[in-house]
Design a protein around this motif. Structure first.
Motif, PDB file in Angstrom:
ATOM      1  N   SER A  72     -22.069  -1.778  14.876  1.00 21.92           N
ATOM      2  CA  SER A  72     -22.696  -2.256  13.639  1.00 21.92           C
ATOM      3  C   SER A  72     -23.177  -1.127  12.727  1.00 21.92           C
ATOM      4  O   SER A  72     -23.559  -1.377  11.585  1.00 21.92           O
ATOM      5  CB  SER A  72     -23.882  -3.164  13.980  1.00 21.92           C
ATOM      6  N   GLU A  73     -23.133   0.112  13.206  1.00 20.22           N
ATOM      7  CA  GLU A  73     -23.678   1.226  12.428  1.00 20.22           C
ATOM      8  C   GLU A  73     -22.730   1.658  11.320  1.00 20.22           C
ATOM      9  O   GLU A  73     -21.523   1.762  11.523  1.00 20.22           O
ATOM     10  CB  GLU A  73     -23.964   2.413  13.347  1.00 20.22           C
ATOM     11  N   SER A  74     -23.290   1.953  10.182  1.00 22.61           N
ATOM     12  CA  SER A  74     -22.480   2.425   9.055  1.00 22.61           C
ATOM     13  C   SER A  74     -22.208   3.923   9.189  1.00 22.61           C
ATOM     14  O   SER A  74     -22.944   4.652   9.859  1.00 22.61           O
ATOM     15  CB  SER A  74     -23.199   2.161   7.734  1.00 22.61           C
ATOM     16  N   THR A  75     -21.171   4.354   8.520  1.00 21.94           N
ATOM     17  CA  THR A  75     -20.833   5.774   8.485  1.00 21.94           C
ATOM     18  C   THR A  75     -21.986   6.576   7.903  1.00 21.94           C
ATOM     19  O   THR A  75     -22.344   7.637   8.421  1.00 21.94           O
ATOM     20  CB  THR A  75     -19.556   5.989   7.640  1.00 21.94           C
ATOM     21  N   GLN A  76     -22.596   6.073   6.848  1.00 21.52           N
ATOM     22  CA  GLN A  76     -23.707   6.784   6.204  1.00 21.52           C
ATOM     23  C   GLN A  76     -24.892   6.926   7.142  1.00 21.52           C
ATOM     24  O   GLN A  76     -25.518   7.979   7.209  1.00 21.52           O
ATOM     25  CB  GLN A  76     -24.119   6.081   4.906  1.00 21.52           C
ATOM     26  N   SER A  77     -25.193   5.872   7.883  1.00 22.51           N
ATOM     27  CA  SER A  77     -26.293   5.925   8.831  1.00 22.51           C
ATOM     28  C   SER A  77     -26.039   6.982   9.905  1.00 22.51           C
ATOM     29  O   SER A  77     -26.932   7.766  10.233  1.00 22.51           O
ATOM     30  CB  SER A  77     -26.493   4.556   9.485  1.00 22.51           C
ATOM     31  N   LEU A  78     -24.825   7.014  10.428  1.00 26.91           N
ATOM     32  CA  LEU A  78     -24.482   8.016  11.440  1.00 26.91           C
ATOM     33  C   LEU A  78     -24.582   9.417  10.860  1.00 26.91           C
ATOM     34  O   LEU A  78     -25.137  10.326  11.489  1.00 26.91           O
ATOM     35  CB  LEU A  78     -23.081   7.762  11.993  1.00 26.91           C
ATOM     36  N   ARG A  79     -24.084   9.603   9.661  1.00 21.68           N
ATOM     37  CA  ARG A  79     -24.146  10.927   9.012  1.00 21.68           C
ATOM     38  C   ARG A  79     -25.601  11.372   8.832  1.00 21.68           C
ATOM     39  O   ARG A  79     -25.944  12.513   9.104  1.00 21.68           O
ATOM     40  CB  ARG A  79     -23.424  10.879   7.664  1.00 21.68           C
ATOM     41  N   GLU A  80     -26.454  10.461   8.399  1.00 23.97           N
ATOM     42  CA  GLU A  80     -27.877  10.786   8.201  1.00 23.97           C
ATOM     43  C   GLU A  80     -28.576  11.086   9.522  1.00 23.97           C
ATOM     44  O   GLU A  80     -29.356  12.033   9.606  1.00 23.97           O
ATOM     45  CB  GLU A  80     -28.582   9.635   7.478  1.00 23.97           C
ATOM     46  N   ARG A  81     -28.295  10.293  10.557  1.00 26.68           N
ATOM     47  CA  ARG A  81     -28.919  10.555  11.866  1.00 26.68           C
ATOM     48  C   ARG A  81     -28.523  11.932  12.379  1.00 26.68           C
ATOM     49  O   ARG A  81     -29.357  12.674  12.885  1.00 26.68           O
ATOM     50  CB  ARG A  81     -28.490   9.505  12.898  1.00 26.68           C
ATOM     51  N   ALA A  82     -27.233  12.274  12.246  1.00 22.55           N
ATOM     52  CA  ALA A  82     -26.757  13.570  12.741  1.00 22.55           C
ATOM     53  C   ALA A  82     -27.355  14.721  11.937  1.00 22.55           C
ATOM     54  O   ALA A  82     -27.751  15.743  12.500  1.00 22.55           O
ATOM     55  CB  ALA A  82     -25.236  13.620  12.692  1.00 22.55           C
ATOM     56  N   ALA A  83     -27.451  14.555  10.625  1.00 19.62           N
ATOM     57  CA  ALA A  83     -27.993  15.617   9.776  1.00 19.62           C
ATOM     58  C   ALA A  83     -29.480  15.845  10.040  1.00 19.62           C
ATOM     59  O   ALA A  83     -29.953  16.978  10.008  1.00 19.62           O
ATOM     60  CB  ALA A  83     -27.772  15.280   8.300  1.00 19.62           C
ATOM     61  N   ASN A  84     -30.194  14.777  10.318  1.00 20.26           N
ATOM     62  CA  ASN A  84     -31.640  14.871  10.514  1.00 20.26           C
ATOM     63  C   ASN A  84     -32.047  15.014  11.977  1.00 20.26           C
ATOM     64  O   ASN A  84     -33.238  15.061  12.274  1.00 20.26           O
ATOM     65  CB  ASN A  84     -32.330  13.644   9.909  1.00 20.26           C
ATOM     66  N   SER A  98     -32.125  12.860  14.296  1.00 21.67           N
ATOM     67  CA  SER A  98     -33.081  11.795  14.589  1.00 21.67           C
ATOM     68  C   SER A  98     -32.391  10.636  15.283  1.00 21.67           C
ATOM     69  O   SER A  98     -31.170  10.578  15.372  1.00 21.67           O
ATOM     70  CB  SER A  98     -33.723  11.310  13.285  1.00 21.67           C
ATOM     71  N   ASP A  99     -33.207   9.708  15.758  1.00 21.09           N
ATOM     72  CA  ASP A  99     -32.707   8.465  16.354  1.00 21.09           C
ATOM     73  C   ASP A  99     -31.663   8.698  17.435  1.00 21.09           C
ATOM     74  O   ASP A  99     -30.584   8.130  17.413  1.00 21.09           O
ATOM     75  CB  ASP A  99     -32.142   7.538  15.273  1.00 21.09           C
ATOM     76  N   GLY A 100     -32.003   9.556  18.381  1.00 27.90           N
ATOM     77  CA  GLY A 100     -31.147   9.719  19.546  1.00 27.90           C
ATOM     78  C   GLY A 100     -29.991  10.688  19.402  1.00 27.90           C
ATOM     79  O   GLY A 100     -29.105  10.704  20.246  1.00 27.90           O
ATOM     80  N   VAL A 101     -29.979  11.499  18.367  1.00 27.96           N
ATOM     81  CA  VAL A 101     -28.944  12.526  18.240  1.00 27.96           C
ATOM     82  C   VAL A 101     -29.489  13.818  18.831  1.00 27.96           C
ATOM     83  O   VAL A 101     -30.574  14.264  18.473  1.00 27.96           O
ATOM     84  CB  VAL A 101     -28.543  12.758  16.769  1.00 27.96           C
ATOM     85  N   PHE A 102     -28.740  14.397  19.760  1.00 26.72           N
ATOM     86  CA  PHE A 102     -29.158  15.645  20.394  1.00 26.72           C
ATOM     87  C   PHE A 102     -28.221  16.770  19.973  1.00 26.72           C
ATOM     88  O   PHE A 102     -27.007  16.645  20.066  1.00 26.72           O
ATOM     89  CB  PHE A 102     -29.136  15.519  21.921  1.00 26.72           C
ATOM     90  N   TRP A 103     -28.784  17.851  19.486  1.00 25.94           N
ATOM     91  CA  TRP A 103     -28.061  19.089  19.188  1.00 25.94           C
ATOM     92  C   TRP A 103     -28.746  20.202  19.967  1.00 25.94           C
ATOM     93  O   TRP A 103     -29.950  20.400  19.807  1.00 25.94           O
ATOM     94  CB  TRP A 103     -28.154  19.451  17.710  1.00 25.94           C
ATOM     95  N   ASP A 104     -28.023  20.941  20.776  1.00 31.82           N
ATOM     96  CA  ASP A 104     -28.571  22.144  21.384  1.00 31.82           C
ATOM     97  C   ASP A 104     -28.657  23.174  20.263  1.00 31.82           C
ATOM     98  O   ASP A 104     -27.638  23.546  19.654  1.00 31.82           O
ATOM     99  CB  ASP A 104     -27.653  22.622  22.507  1.00 31.82           C
ATOM    100  N   ALA A 105     -29.860  23.637  19.963  1.00 38.00           N
ATOM    101  CA  ALA A 105     -30.082  24.499  18.793  1.00 38.00           C
ATOM    102  C   ALA A 105     -29.278  25.798  18.866  1.00 38.00           C
ATOM    103  O   ALA A 105     -28.670  26.209  17.863  1.00 38.00           O
ATOM    104  CB  ALA A 105     -31.564  24.799  18.642  1.00 38.00           C
ATOM    105  N   GLN A 106     -29.262  26.443  20.018  1.00 38.19           N
ATOM    106  CA  GLN A 106     -28.535  27.708  20.137  1.00 38.19           C
ATOM    107  C   GLN A 106     -27.035  27.500  19.991  1.00 38.19           C
ATOM    108  O   GLN A 106     -26.352  28.249  19.312  1.00 38.19           O
ATOM    109  CB  GLN A 106     -28.841  28.402  21.475  1.00 38.19           C
ATOM    110  N   TRP A 107     -26.513  26.470  20.625  1.00 39.04           N
ATOM    111  CA  TRP A 107     -25.087  26.160  20.504  1.00 39.04           C
ATOM    112  C   TRP A 107     -24.721  25.862  19.049  1.00 39.04           C
ATOM    113  O   TRP A 107     -23.745  26.404  18.530  1.00 39.04           O
ATOM    114  CB  TRP A 107     -24.711  24.970  21.393  1.00 39.04           C
ATOM    115  N   ALA A 108     -25.505  25.016  18.389  1.00 36.23           N
ATOM    116  CA  ALA A 108     -25.211  24.662  17.000  1.00 36.23           C
ATOM    117  C   ALA A 108     -25.249  25.893  16.106  1.00 36.23           C
ATOM    118  O   ALA A 108     -24.443  26.032  15.179  1.00 36.23           O
ATOM    119  CB  ALA A 108     -26.195  23.601  16.504  1.00 36.23           C
TER     120      ALA A 108
END
Length: 168
Positions: A136-148, A150-160
Motif C-alpha cells: 500500500s506504500e507510495s513511491t513518494q512515501s518510500l523515498r521520503e522514509r529512506a531520505a529521512n 525514519s519509520d524503520g529504514v536502517f542505514w549503516d552510517a559508515q557504509w553509506a
C-alpha cells in the motif's frame, strides 16, 4: 507415416538460471518467478537472493542486495531509486505479496578455519541497510522514509558514507 518434427533444445537464460539458484523460502516457486522478472536487469547494486515465504495466507518477499562492488558508482538517491524500481517489479511479479523486506549486506572477513555454519557459526556478512515496503506504500512515501532515515529504514552510517559517491 508420422509427421516429422524437429526437437529443439531449450537453453535457459541467465535470468532463469539466476532465479533458480538464488531463490529460497517455503514458496520457492514465487521466489523463482520474481527472480525471472528482476534478473533480466543488471542492477547497479547486485541482487543476490530472493525469498518468498507464506504463512497463514500472508506472502512476504525478502530481497538481499550486496552492498559492495556496485556495477557502477551510485549516489544514495540512486540506491533508493533501485529499491523503488525493484519494488514495482516484485509486486508486479507477485501480486499476492503483502510486503517486501529489503536488506543490503557486506561481507565480514572470517579467519581461515573459523566455523561458518551450524550452531557455532560466525557471521560472514552484516546488514548495512534495511527497509520493509508494504504494497500500500507510495513511491513518494518510500523515498521520503529512506531520505529521512525514519519509520524503520536502517542505514549503516559508515557504509553509506563510504559506499556512495557524493550527490551532485
Amino acid at each position: 507415416m508420422a509427421a516429422g518434427s524437429i526437437a529443439r533444445a531449450y537453453a535457459p537464460s541467465v535470468a532463469d538460471l539466476d532465479a533458480t539458484a538464488r531463490a529460497v523460502g517455503n514458496r520457492r516457486d514465487i521466489a523463482e518467478s520474481i527472480g525471472r522478472a528482476i534478473f533480466r536487469t543488471q542492477w547497479p547494486a547486485e541482487v543476490n537472493q530472493v525469498s518468498a515465504n507464506e504463512l497463514d495466507r500472508h506472502l512476504i518477499v525478502g530481497v538481499r542486495i550486496w552492498g559492495v562492488k556496485f556495477h557502477h558508482p551510485l549516489t544514495r538517491a540512486d540506491f533508493v531509486d533501485e529499491i523503488i524500481a525493484l519494488t514495482g517489479n516484485i509486486f508486479a511479479a507477485a501480486p499476492d505479496a503483502e510486503e517486501i523486506d529489503f536488506w543490503a549486506a557486506v561481507p565480514i572477513g572470517v579467519p581461515k578455519g573459523e566455523i561458518v555454519n551450524g550452531d557455532l557459526a560466525r557471521p560472514t556478512s552484516r546488514t548495512v541497510f534495511s527497509v520493509t515496503v508494504l504494497r500500500s506504500e507510495s513511491t513518494q512515501s518510500l523515498r521520503e522514509r529512506a531520505a529521512n532515515e525514519s519509520d524503520g529504514v536502517f542505514w549503516d552510517a559508515q557504509w553509506a558514507h563510504d559506499a556512495f559517491r557524493p550527490e551532485t
